[in-house]
Write an enzyme that holds these catalytic residues in place. Structure first.
Site, PDB file in Angstrom:
ATOM      1  N   GLU A   1     -10.190   3.916  14.317  1.00 57.33           N
ATOM      2  CA  GLU A   1     -10.313   3.474  15.848  1.00 57.33           C
ATOM      3  C   GLU A   1      -8.775   2.606  16.040  1.00 57.33           C
ATOM      4  O   GLU A   1      -8.345   1.859  15.409  1.00 57.33           O
ATOM      5  CB  GLU A   1     -11.330   2.607  16.317  1.00 57.33           C
ATOM      6  CG  GLU A   1     -11.445   2.170  17.635  1.00 57.33           C
ATOM      7  CD  GLU A   1     -12.324   1.172  17.720  1.00 57.33           C
ATOM      8  OE1 GLU A   1     -13.689   1.539  17.828  1.00 57.33           O
ATOM      9  OE2 GLU A   1     -12.114   0.229  18.398  1.00 57.33           O
TER      10      GLU A   1
ATOM     11  N   GLU B   1     -17.204  -2.184  12.901  1.00 56.61           N
ATOM     12  CA  GLU B   1     -16.285  -3.519  12.945  1.00 56.61           C
ATOM     13  C   GLU B   1     -16.940  -4.597  12.585  1.00 56.61           C
ATOM     14  O   GLU B   1     -17.487  -5.276  13.355  1.00 56.61           O
ATOM     15  CB  GLU B   1     -15.317  -3.586  14.227  1.00 56.61           C
ATOM     16  CG  GLU B   1     -14.568  -2.635  14.373  1.00 56.61           C
ATOM     17  CD  GLU B   1     -13.783  -3.039  15.740  1.00 56.61           C
ATOM     18  OE1 GLU B   1     -13.981  -3.932  16.449  1.00 56.61           O
ATOM     19  OE2 GLU B   1     -12.628  -2.234  16.086  1.00 56.61           O
TER      20      GLU B   1
HETATM   21  C1  IDC Z   1     -15.027  -1.607  24.242  1.00 60.53           C
HETATM   22  C2  IDC Z   1     -15.220  -0.827  25.353  1.00 60.53           C
HETATM   23  C3  IDC Z   1     -15.865  -1.295  26.660  1.00 60.53           C
HETATM   24  C4  IDC Z   1     -17.003  -2.043  26.241  1.00 60.53           C
HETATM   25  C5  IDC Z   1     -16.712  -3.117  25.183  1.00 60.53           C
HETATM   26  C6  IDC Z   1     -17.784  -3.575  24.476  1.00 60.53           C
HETATM   27  O1  IDC Z   1     -13.931  -0.235  25.451  1.00 60.53           O
HETATM   28  O2  IDC Z   1     -15.802  -0.496  27.524  1.00 60.53           O
HETATM   29  O3  IDC Z   1     -17.233  -2.750  27.196  1.00 60.53           O
HETATM   30  O4  IDC Z   1     -16.161  -2.167  23.786  1.00 60.53           O
HETATM   31  O5  IDC Z   1     -18.979  -3.002  23.886  1.00 60.53           O
HETATM   32  C7  IDC Z   1     -13.380  -2.484  19.428  1.00 60.53           C
HETATM   33  C8  IDC Z   1     -14.770  -1.849  19.294  1.00 60.53           C
HETATM   34  C9  IDC Z   1     -15.041  -0.956  20.556  1.00 60.53           C
HETATM   35  C10 IDC Z   1     -14.404  -1.719  21.955  1.00 60.53           C
HETATM   36  C11 IDC Z   1     -12.634  -1.614  21.948  1.00 60.53           C
HETATM   37  C12 IDC Z   1     -12.118  -2.552  23.023  1.00 60.53           C
HETATM   38  O6  IDC Z   1     -14.732  -1.121  18.051  1.00 60.53           O
HETATM   39  O7  IDC Z   1     -16.322  -0.675  20.887  1.00 60.53           O
HETATM   40  O8  IDC Z   1     -14.801  -1.069  22.864  1.00 60.53           O
HETATM   41  N1  IDC Z   1     -12.479  -2.359  20.309  1.00 60.53           N
HETATM   42  O9  IDC Z   1     -12.486  -3.774  22.893  1.00 60.53           O
HETATM   43  N2  IDC Z   1     -12.781  -3.077  18.346  1.00 60.53           N
HETATM   44  C13 IDC Z   1     -11.652  -3.568  18.975  1.00 60.53           C
HETATM   45  C14 IDC Z   1     -11.506  -3.385  20.225  1.00 60.53           C
END
Ligand code: IDC
Length: 331
Positions: A258, A170
Site C-alpha cells: 500500500e 498495518e
Molecule cells: C483510509 C481511507 C479513508 C478512511 C480511513 C480510516 O483512505 O477513507 O476513512 O482509512 O479507515 C493507511 C491505511 C488505510 C488508510 C490510508 C489513508 O492502510 O486504510 O485509508 N492509510 O489514511 N495507512 C496509511 C494511510
C-alpha cells in the site's frame, strides 16, 4: 488384429487424449494463469527464476466500495493501466469490518473476495487477500478470527496460482515486532497446512514502516514470505527509503502492498516529486507496489474523481489528479 478394431482403439485413444487436453487446458485457464510466484533472496520470481515486479491498485474497504470489484474494471485496468495485481482490502474493524459485523456481513465479504479472486484470474492479474487491520492496532486483537479466516482462504484458493495473502495490513498502537512475529508465525503456519507455496505478506511495526525491525529477526522455517513497507509520499520521504534500503541490504524481501502520494491521512495535497522518487527507487530495486485506493471517495488518495460514478472504463477526466498521475506512470 482386425483393421476395424484397430481403428476403433485408435479413435478411442485420440478421443481420450483430446478430452484430457481439454480438461487440463480449462483447469489451467482457471488455476494456473498467471503462473505461481515464489521468493528468492529479496526478489519475487516466476517459475523460470525471472524477477517479477507487481504493480497495481488496492480497493478501498470492500464493504464500503464493493462496486469496484467487477470483471470489467479488472480487465480494464490490466489493459489500459498495465497493472498486474489488485489488492482486496478487507477491513477487520471499521466499515462493517469482518470481525465487527455480523455473520451475514462476513458471508458477503467472503463472496466478494471470491468474485475478486476469480475476476483477477480471468483478467490475468495477481490478487492480494488483505486482512486490513487498522484501528484494531495489534494483530493479536483478532488473532482467532484471522486464523479461521486464513484457514478457509488457504483451503479454498490453494489451487489458485494468482493468490497472495497479506496477513496484517498495518500493525500500530505500539505493537512491536515481537508481537507481530508471533502472530505471523501462527497465521503462516495455518496457511501452510493447506497452501504450501503461496506468497504471504507480513506487516511490520508502526503502520508497516519498521522493516528494519523485521530484518533483525525475520520469521524462520518458511519459504515465500515478504515483509510489507507502506508509505505516503506527502508524509514519508528519504528516511523511510533509507530504512527500506537497510532492510534490503540485510536480505529482507520487501513488498509495498500500500502506498499513496497524499499525506498519511489519505488526504491533503499530493507530493508528486517525492512520489516520483519513491517509485524510481522501487522500480530500480524491482520492489512490487500497490496504490491506495480504487474508489471515488472525496479524498485525495482516491483514484477516481468523486463526481464520477463509473465503475470501469474511466477516461482521463474521470480520474482524480492522483489517478491520472499513477495511470500515466504505469502505462
Ligand atoms: C483510509 C481511507 C479513508 C478512511 C480511513 C480510516 O483512505 O477513507 O476513512 O482509512 O479507515 C493507511 C491505511 C488505510 C488508510 C490510508 C489513508 O492502510 O486504510 O485509508 N492509510 O489514511 N495507512 C496509511 C494511510
Amino acid at each position: 488384429m482386425k483393421k476395424g478394431r484397430k481403428y476403433l482403439i485408435w479413435t478411442a485413444g485420440m478421443l481420450l487424449v483430446f478430452l484430457l487436453a481439454v480438461s487440463f487446458g480449462s483447469t489451467k485457464a482457471e488455476a494456473a494463469k498467471p503462473s505461481a510466484l515464489h521468493v528468492e533472496g529479496t526478489r519475487l520470481v516466476n517459475a523460470k527464476g525471472r524477477t517479477v515486479q507487481l504493480r497495481g491498485v488496492s480497493t478501498h474497504g470492500l464493504s464500503w466500495f464493493p462496486q469496484y470489484v467487477n470483471q470489467k474494471a479488472f480487465t480494464y485496468m490490466k489493459k489500459k493501466w498495465k497493472i498486474n495485481v489488485v489488492r482486496l482490502a478487507m477491513y477487520t474493524a471499521e466499515y462493517n469490518g469482518y470481525c465487527t459485523g455480523d455473520d451475514q456481513n462476513r458471508k458477503n465479504l467472503e463472496k466478494l473476495i471470491d468474485k475478486g479472486v476469480r475476476y483477477a484470474a480471468k483478467a490475468g492479474l495477481y490478487v492480494i487477500i488483505d486482512w486490513h487491520i487498522l484501528s484494531d492496532g495489534n494483530p493479536g486483537t483478532y488473532q482467532t478470527q484471522a486464523v479461521s479466516f486464513f484457514r478457509k482462504m488457504a483451503k479454498k484458493y490453494k489451487g489458485y496460482s494468482n493468490v497472495l495473502y497479506e496477513i496484517c495490513n498495518e500493525p500500530n498502537g505500539g505493537a512491536g515486532w515481537g508481537t507481530i512475529r508471533s502472530y505471523a508465525d501462527t497465521v503462516v503456519k495455518t496457511i501452510r497446512k493447506y497452501d504450501k507455496k503461496a506468497v504471504i505478506l507480513v506487516g511490520t511495526p508502526t503502520w508497516s514502516q519498521d522493516v528494519d525491525e523485521a530484518a533483525k529477526d525475520p520469521l524462520k522455517g518458511y519459504g515465500n514470505l515478504m515483509y510489507t513497507l507502506h508509505f505516503y509520499a506527502g508524509t514519508h520521504g528519504q528516511y523511510l527509503r533509507d530504512k527500506a534500503q537497510a532492510a534490503l541490504n540485510a536480505g529482507l524481501p520487501l513488498f509495498v502492498s500500500e502506498f499513496g502520494i497524499s499525506d498519511a491521512s489519505g488526504n491533503g495535497g499530493l507530493n508528486m516529486e517525492e512520489g516520483k522518487q519513491w517509485l524510481d527507487f522501487l522500480d530500480k530495486n524491482k520492489i512490487s507496489y500497490v496504490a491506495w485506493n480504487l474508489s471515488n471517495k472525496d479524498e485525495s488518495s482516491a483514484l477516481i474523481r468523486s463526481s464520477c460514478q463509473k465503475v470501469t472504463g474511466w477516461k482521463k477526466d474521470d480520474l482524480s489528479d492522483w489517478g491520472r498521475w499513477y495511470a500515466a506512470r504505469l502505462s
